[in-house]
Write a protein that holds these residues in place. Structure first.
Motif, PDB file in Angstrom:
ATOM      1  N   ARG A  59       0.814  -1.222   0.000  1.00 56.95           N
ATOM      2  CA  ARG A  59       0.000   0.000   0.000  1.00 56.95           C
ATOM      3  C   ARG A  59       0.851   1.278   0.000  1.00 56.95           C
ATOM      4  O   ARG A  59       0.501   2.278   0.626  1.00 56.95           O
ATOM      5  N   GLY A  60       1.974   1.229  -0.693  1.00 59.98           N
ATOM      6  CA  GLY A  60       2.801   2.420  -0.857  1.00 59.98           C
ATOM      7  C   GLY A  60       3.888   2.602   0.180  1.00 59.98           C
ATOM      8  O   GLY A  60       4.642   3.586   0.122  1.00 59.98           O
ATOM      9  N   ALA A  61       4.025   1.689   1.121  1.00 57.66           N
ATOM     10  CA  ALA A  61       4.986   1.867   2.210  1.00 57.66           C
ATOM     11  C   ALA A  61       6.421   1.948   1.700  1.00 57.66           C
ATOM     12  O   ALA A  61       7.213   2.783   2.166  1.00 57.66           O
ATOM     13  N   LEU A  62       6.791   1.091   0.753  1.00 58.39           N
ATOM     14  CA  LEU A  62       8.165   1.105   0.246  1.00 58.39           C
ATOM     15  C   LEU A  62       8.467   2.419  -0.469  1.00 58.39           C
ATOM     16  O   LEU A  62       9.557   2.993  -0.308  1.00 58.39           O
ATOM     17  N   PHE A  63       7.528   2.916  -1.239  1.00 52.39           N
ATOM     18  CA  PHE A  63       7.732   4.186  -1.943  1.00 52.39           C
ATOM     19  C   PHE A  63       7.909   5.328  -0.947  1.00 52.39           C
ATOM     20  O   PHE A  63       8.772   6.196  -1.128  1.00 52.39           O
ATOM     21  N   ARG A  64       7.092   5.345   0.092  1.00 55.02           N
ATOM     22  CA  ARG A  64       7.215   6.421   1.079  1.00 55.02           C
ATOM     23  C   ARG A  64       8.557   6.343   1.804  1.00 55.02           C
ATOM     24  O   ARG A  64       9.197   7.375   2.078  1.00 55.02           O
ATOM     25  N   ARG A  65       9.002   5.131   2.116  1.00 51.09           N
ATOM     26  CA  ARG A  65      10.314   4.975   2.764  1.00 51.09           C
ATOM     27  C   ARG A  65      11.433   5.443   1.851  1.00 51.09           C
ATOM     28  O   ARG A  65      12.399   6.084   2.292  1.00 51.09           O
ATOM     29  N   ALA A  66      11.293   5.146   0.561  1.00 53.80           N
ATOM     30  CA  ALA A  66      12.315   5.569  -0.404  1.00 53.80           C
ATOM     31  C   ALA A  66      12.366   7.085  -0.518  1.00 53.80           C
ATOM     32  O   ALA A  66      13.450   7.691  -0.540  1.00 53.80           O
ATOM     33  N   LEU A  67      11.226   7.724  -0.604  1.00 55.03           N
ATOM     34  CA  LEU A  67      11.201   9.180  -0.720  1.00 55.03           C
ATOM     35  C   LEU A  67      11.799   9.843   0.519  1.00 55.03           C
ATOM     36  O   LEU A  67      12.455  10.890   0.415  1.00 55.03           O
ATOM     37  N   ALA A  68      11.599   9.239   1.673  1.00 52.21           N
ATOM     38  CA  ALA A  68      12.153   9.807   2.902  1.00 52.21           C
ATOM     39  C   ALA A  68      13.675   9.732   2.931  1.00 52.21           C
ATOM     40  O   ALA A  68      14.324  10.507   3.649  1.00 52.21           O
ATOM     41  N   SER A  69      14.252   8.814   2.163  1.00 48.25           N
ATOM     42  CA  SER A  69      15.711   8.647   2.151  1.00 48.25           C
ATOM     43  C   SER A  69      16.328   9.037   0.809  1.00 48.25           C
ATOM     44  O   SER A  69      17.457   8.657   0.514  1.00 48.25           O
ATOM     45  N   ALA A  70      15.600   9.799   0.003  1.00 48.79           N
ATOM     46  CA  ALA A  70      16.059  10.103  -1.356  1.00 48.79           C
ATOM     47  C   ALA A  70      17.376  10.868  -1.381  1.00 48.79           C
ATOM     48  O   ALA A  70      18.116  10.809  -2.367  1.00 48.79           O
ATOM     49  N   SER A  71      17.703  11.570  -0.305  1.00 48.43           N
ATOM     50  CA  SER A  71      18.971  12.316  -0.276  1.00 48.43           C
ATOM     51  C   SER A  71      20.182  11.393  -0.313  1.00 48.43           C
ATOM     52  O   SER A  71      21.299  11.840  -0.606  1.00 48.43           O
ATOM     53  N   THR A  72      19.982  10.109  -0.026  1.00 48.43           N
ATOM     54  CA  THR A  72      21.091   9.148  -0.045  1.00 48.43           C
ATOM     55  C   THR A  72      21.225   8.434  -1.380  1.00 48.43           C
ATOM     56  O   THR A  72      22.128   7.610  -1.538  1.00 48.43           O
ATOM     57  N   TRP A  73      20.348   8.708  -2.326  1.00 45.04           N
ATOM     58  CA  TRP A  73      20.382   8.006  -3.607  1.00 45.04           C
ATOM     59  C   TRP A  73      21.614   8.396  -4.420  1.00 45.04           C
ATOM     60  O   TRP A  73      22.119   9.524  -4.291  1.00 45.04           O
ATOM     61  N   PRO A  74      22.060   7.507  -5.289  1.00 47.88           N
ATOM     62  CA  PRO A  74      23.163   7.855  -6.196  1.00 47.88           C
ATOM     63  C   PRO A  74      22.769   9.005  -7.117  1.00 47.88           C
ATOM     64  O   PRO A  74      21.608   9.132  -7.516  1.00 47.88           O
ATOM     65  N   GLU A  75      23.756   9.839  -7.448  1.00 42.70           N
ATOM     66  CA  GLU A  75      23.504  10.918  -8.378  1.00 42.70           C
ATOM     67  C   GLU A  75      23.424  10.376  -9.797  1.00 42.70           C
ATOM     68  O   GLU A  75      23.865   9.267 -10.094  1.00 42.70           O
ATOM     69  N   ARG A  76      22.880  11.199 -10.684  1.00 46.25           N
ATOM     70  CA  ARG A  76      22.797  10.825 -12.091  1.00 46.25           C
ATOM     71  C   ARG A  76      24.203  10.777 -12.682  1.00 46.25           C
ATOM     72  O   ARG A  76      24.992  11.698 -12.485  1.00 46.25           O
ATOM     73  N   PRO A  77      24.542   9.703 -13.421  1.00 48.01           N
ATOM     74  CA  PRO A  77      25.885   9.610 -13.994  1.00 48.01           C
ATOM     75  C   PRO A  77      26.062  10.608 -15.127  1.00 48.01           C
ATOM     76  O   PRO A  77      25.091  11.038 -15.747  1.00 48.01           O
ATOM     77  N   PRO A  78      27.303  10.999 -15.415  1.00 46.35           N
ATOM     78  CA  PRO A  78      27.530  11.886 -16.557  1.00 46.35           C
ATOM     79  C   PRO A  78      27.144  11.205 -17.859  1.00 46.35           C
ATOM     80  O   PRO A  78      27.340   9.996 -18.026  1.00 46.35           O
ATOM     81  N   ILE A  79      26.577  11.975 -18.778  1.00 44.26           N
ATOM     82  CA  ILE A  79      26.178  11.443 -20.077  1.00 44.26           C
ATOM     83  C   ILE A  79      27.337  11.590 -21.045  1.00 44.26           C
ATOM     84  O   ILE A  79      27.809  12.698 -21.312  1.00 44.26           O
TER      85      ILE A  79
END
Length: 260
Positions: free
Chosen positions: A233-253
């Motif tokens: 019911r969306g729990a994983l998505f909400r947890r991911a959004l709460a930690s989005a600052s830790t996500w990898p940055e976009r790689p150079p193109i």
């Protein structure tokens, strides 16, 4: 290119250990998993979901050529006949999700993908050796337009744009046995982190936007490219959004490969 993709995914994917299951899982009376990462040791693969109805079988993603024989064994275990596979919906264009679709096309199944992915999918069929180079024996049968609804095998399918893992990712909202299931490809892994982020189309900002849009949908079960969370019911998505600052940055193109 597909070899580098396979090797990169094997190096960097950090996933929870998959349960020691011989033939996959029956998630609901008419929803099955018949392929998964780790099914073939040392090879990448994905969750292939099978939806069963009296009108035939609908697949979400197609797995790989090297896993196809095992996938057929798993289908047989659950008494699911390959000849009953009518349609395969592809969430995105990575090798572990689309390269096995050739086998289903060869037996007459309808293969549907995002419009921008047709040539890349067919090139992956050639690159993996499953389709003879230049043969053009089988093609993606049609296109999935975001924002539309279609019916296959008696299931009503809502097609949702969900870029971020790649540029042309799609998610599917389908009711199975009374439960609304969201099939979201590799947007997220079970640790609430993005899937493989080496694709030129990986975009963490677009991914966050996709998660917010998908959270507006009324879904019960989350079926993603390498796992399942029933009654999520969306729990994983909400947890991911709460930690989005830790996500990898976009790689150079670099310009060597188009974003997918």
């Amino acid at each position: 290119m597909y070899r580098a993709q396979r090797q990169a995914k094997l190096r960097i994917m950090s996933l929870p250990a998959q349960p020691a299951i011989s033939y996959g899982q029956q998630l609901l009376p008419d929803l099955f998993v018949v392929s998964w990462l780790g099914m073939i040791p040392g090879q990448i693969d994905c969750h292939v979901f099978v939806l069963r109805s009296s009108q035939g079988l609908l697949l979400i993603d197609a797995g790989t050529p090297w896993g196809h024989g095992r996938l057929l064994e798993n289908l047989a275990h659950w008494q699911l006949a390959p000849a009953e596979i009518r349609t395969v919906l592809l969430t995105h264009g990575h090798v572990d999700h689309v390269s096995g679709a050739y086998h289903f096309a060869a037996q007459g199944a309808e293969i549907l993908s995002h419009r921008e992915l047709q040539s890349m999918i067919e090139c992956q069929w050639e690159a993996t050796g499953v389709q003879p180079s230049g043969g053009g024996a089988y093609r993606v049968a049609g296109y999935l337009e975001p924002g539309t609804t279609l019916t296959r095998c008696g299931f009503e399918i809502t097609v949702l744009a969900s870029p971020g893992h790649t540029r042309h990712c799609l998610s599917f909202l389908i009711t199975v046995n009374g439960g609304r299931c969201l099939f979201s490809g590799d947007l997220l892994m079970g640790n609430a982190q993005p899937g493989w982020h080496g694709d030129p189309g990986y975009d963490p900002v677009a991914l966050q936007d996709s998660l917010r849009r998908l959270l507006q949908e009324d879904f019960q079960h989350l079926c993603y490219g390498h796992g399942v969370v029933l009654n999520d019911r969306g729990a994983l998505f909400r947890r991911a959004l709460a930690s989005a600052s830790t996500w990898p940055e976009r790689p150079p193109i670099t310009g060597r490969h188009p974003a997918r």
